[in-house]
Design an enzyme around this catalytic site. Sequence first.
Site, PDB file in Angstrom:
ATOM      1  N   TRP A 187       0.880  -1.174   0.000  1.00  0.00           N
ATOM      2  CA  TRP A 187       0.000   0.000   0.000  1.00  0.00           C
ATOM      3  C   TRP A 187       0.915   1.221   0.000  1.00  0.00           C
ATOM      4  CZ3 TRP A 187      -1.928   2.885   4.712  1.00  0.00           C
ATOM      5  CH2 TRP A 187      -2.961   3.752   4.390  1.00  0.00           C
ATOM      6  N   ASP A 269      -0.565  -4.724   9.767  1.00  0.00           N
ATOM      7  CA  ASP A 269      -1.566  -3.795   9.253  1.00  0.00           C
ATOM      8  C   ASP A 269      -2.797  -4.639   8.919  1.00  0.00           C
ATOM      9  OD1 ASP A 269      -3.167  -2.029   7.974  1.00  0.00           O
ATOM     10  OD2 ASP A 269      -1.723  -1.430   6.446  1.00  0.00           O
ATOM     11  N   LYS A 305     -13.272  -0.606   6.085  1.00  0.00           N
ATOM     12  CA  LYS A 305     -13.806  -1.528   5.073  1.00  0.00           C
ATOM     13  C   LYS A 305     -14.826  -2.487   5.683  1.00  0.00           C
ATOM     14  CE  LYS A 305     -10.002   0.070   3.274  1.00  0.00           C
ATOM     15  NZ  LYS A 305      -9.683   0.829   2.108  1.00  0.00           N
TER      16      LYS A 305
HETATM   17  C1  LIG Z   1      -3.285  -1.979   3.490  1.00  0.00           C
HETATM   18  C2  LIG Z   1      -4.033  -0.805   4.015  1.00  0.00           C
HETATM   19  N1  LIG Z   1      -3.708  -0.313   5.206  1.00  0.00           N
HETATM   20  C3  LIG Z   1      -4.352   0.742   5.730  1.00  0.00           C
HETATM   21  C4  LIG Z   1      -5.358   1.368   5.040  1.00  0.00           C
HETATM   22  C5  LIG Z   1      -5.986   2.589   5.647  1.00  0.00           C
HETATM   23  O1  LIG Z   1      -7.243   2.420   6.118  1.00  0.00           O
HETATM   24  P1  LIG Z   1      -8.079   3.640   6.699  1.00  0.00           P
HETATM   25  O2  LIG Z   1      -8.909   4.159   5.597  1.00  0.00           O
HETATM   26  O3  LIG Z   1      -8.863   3.050   7.807  1.00  0.00           O
HETATM   27  O4  LIG Z   1      -7.123   4.664   7.188  1.00  0.00           O
HETATM   28  C6  LIG Z   1      -5.731   0.901   3.778  1.00  0.00           C
HETATM   29  C7  LIG Z   1      -6.782   1.579   3.013  1.00  0.00           C
HETATM   30  O5  LIG Z   1      -6.963   1.437   1.843  1.00  0.00           O
HETATM   31  C8  LIG Z   1      -5.052  -0.211   3.254  1.00  0.00           C
HETATM   32  O6  LIG Z   1      -5.362  -0.720   2.055  1.00  0.00           O
END
Ligand SMILES: Cc1ncc(COP(=O)(O)O)c(C=O)c1O
Length: 459
Positions: A187, A269, A305
């Site tokens: 990410w 994560d 999500k």
């Molecule tokens: C791998 C990963 N980590 C963290 C996040 C961040 O999530 P949030 O929207 O809750 O900050 C995302 C969001 O797309 C993600 O894909």
Amino acid sequence: MQRGLHFPAHVDWFRKHFVLKGAEEMLFQLQSLPCDMDLPVPSSMLSAVGNGQEDSSLLHRAYEPNPQHVHWMVGRWHYLDHYKSAYRTDEGQPWVLPVVKKVEQKIANDTSLNHEYLPILGLPEFRANASRIALGEDSCAIKENRVGGVQCLGGTGALRIGAEFLRRWYNGNNNTTTPVYISSPSWENHNSVFVNAGFKDIRAYRYWDAAKRGLDLEGLLEDMESAPEFSIFILHACAHNPTGTDPTLEQWKQIAAVMKRRFLFPFFDSAYQGFASGCLDRDAWAVRYFVSEGFELFCAQSFSKNFGLYNERVGNLSVVGKDTDNVQRVLSQMEKIVRTIWSNPPSQGARIVATTLTCPQLFAEWKDNVKTMADRVLLMRSELRARLQALGTPGTWNHITEQIGMFSFTGLNPKQVEYMIKEKHIYLMASGRINMCGLTTKNLDYVASSIHEAVTKFQ
Ligand SMILES: Cc1ncc(COP(=O)(O)O)c(C=O)c1O
């Protein structure tokens, strides 16, 4: 160039406006210049600011907002459309989970609630229950009272607070040189989050084997073996973004064994718990296994999500330590960090999650809602693969169903991606990554035949 002010006025102006130490040097240089020289007058005090917008994607450049087009994918920069790493129904619409609607009503009707500040570390019942779903009912760490939670602004906030803490307190004080390993690819925000927390040595560990269209386990383990002791490793708990490829349970065991022997710190994560397989426990298997192996670890949880609470910014940083005292000290430092960043977290999302997780009936409903989302994604995967195989599209397509979660690395090469965008108006990342939620029963045939064409034309 406009005629500028004469120097004495300029210098006075600087003195008045920049009572900063660093300005002294500038003043010295200005004063040493000839007095009658013309200077450009800046059109704005912020004129030196560069444009921070990333503009490297094929998708971004090729994007034309035409409703006829099949918007199959969201790019991180492509925030004007509605597919930004978010779930969509088969009608291509955002989905408010029925259980969330119900709980929102319940909260609205609860006259005992008010808008007082929450504690700095967040709503206690949210923190405890969020950690409980990550670590499991029977977690030895929870039973031994060595788990703490920090309510954060989404998964991103949890990563950022965790990173800030680690820079301040891990492997020495303010040790910015501890290597932080991020999977290649990952990410895109991981890198920036840790750089912004002050870490200077961000490294990539091997993850994706493009030829195999799967996990490069050997490369990953080699990189762990050769990492300096106490390095930090960011691990995707499930539904790896962007490859959709997770280690098997057996492979996780191998990873844990190397990390334990090499004294490496796991920072999980967990942005997609439940969303990957449809089962909360299965998607948390790796985190729970590491805890059962005695690791101290962090786990950044996002409820964006799996609750569809994207804009409520609900996240939790679960901290697993060696004992209660250790965790309490960590939390006391977390409190100091949070105080200077957002001071107190917002309540609405945390209340929705806490109310759901603490009521057995709502909890069951939520699990059902999560499964609905996961099942739609799994169905789109199998339908796409079946269509490509039926068309006889060159190559193998089993990776589409072997991958998991919202994203898939299709294996389409840049020429094929370009063809999809320019000729078929199907927008996907230059890397070939797609968001499976962009697929619907209505566009599956068109997408499959377009992939077939792209792959046949550009091998
Ligand atoms: C791998 C990963 N980590 C963290 C996040 C961040 O999530 P949030 O929207 O809750 O900050 C995302 C969001 O797309 C993600 O894909």
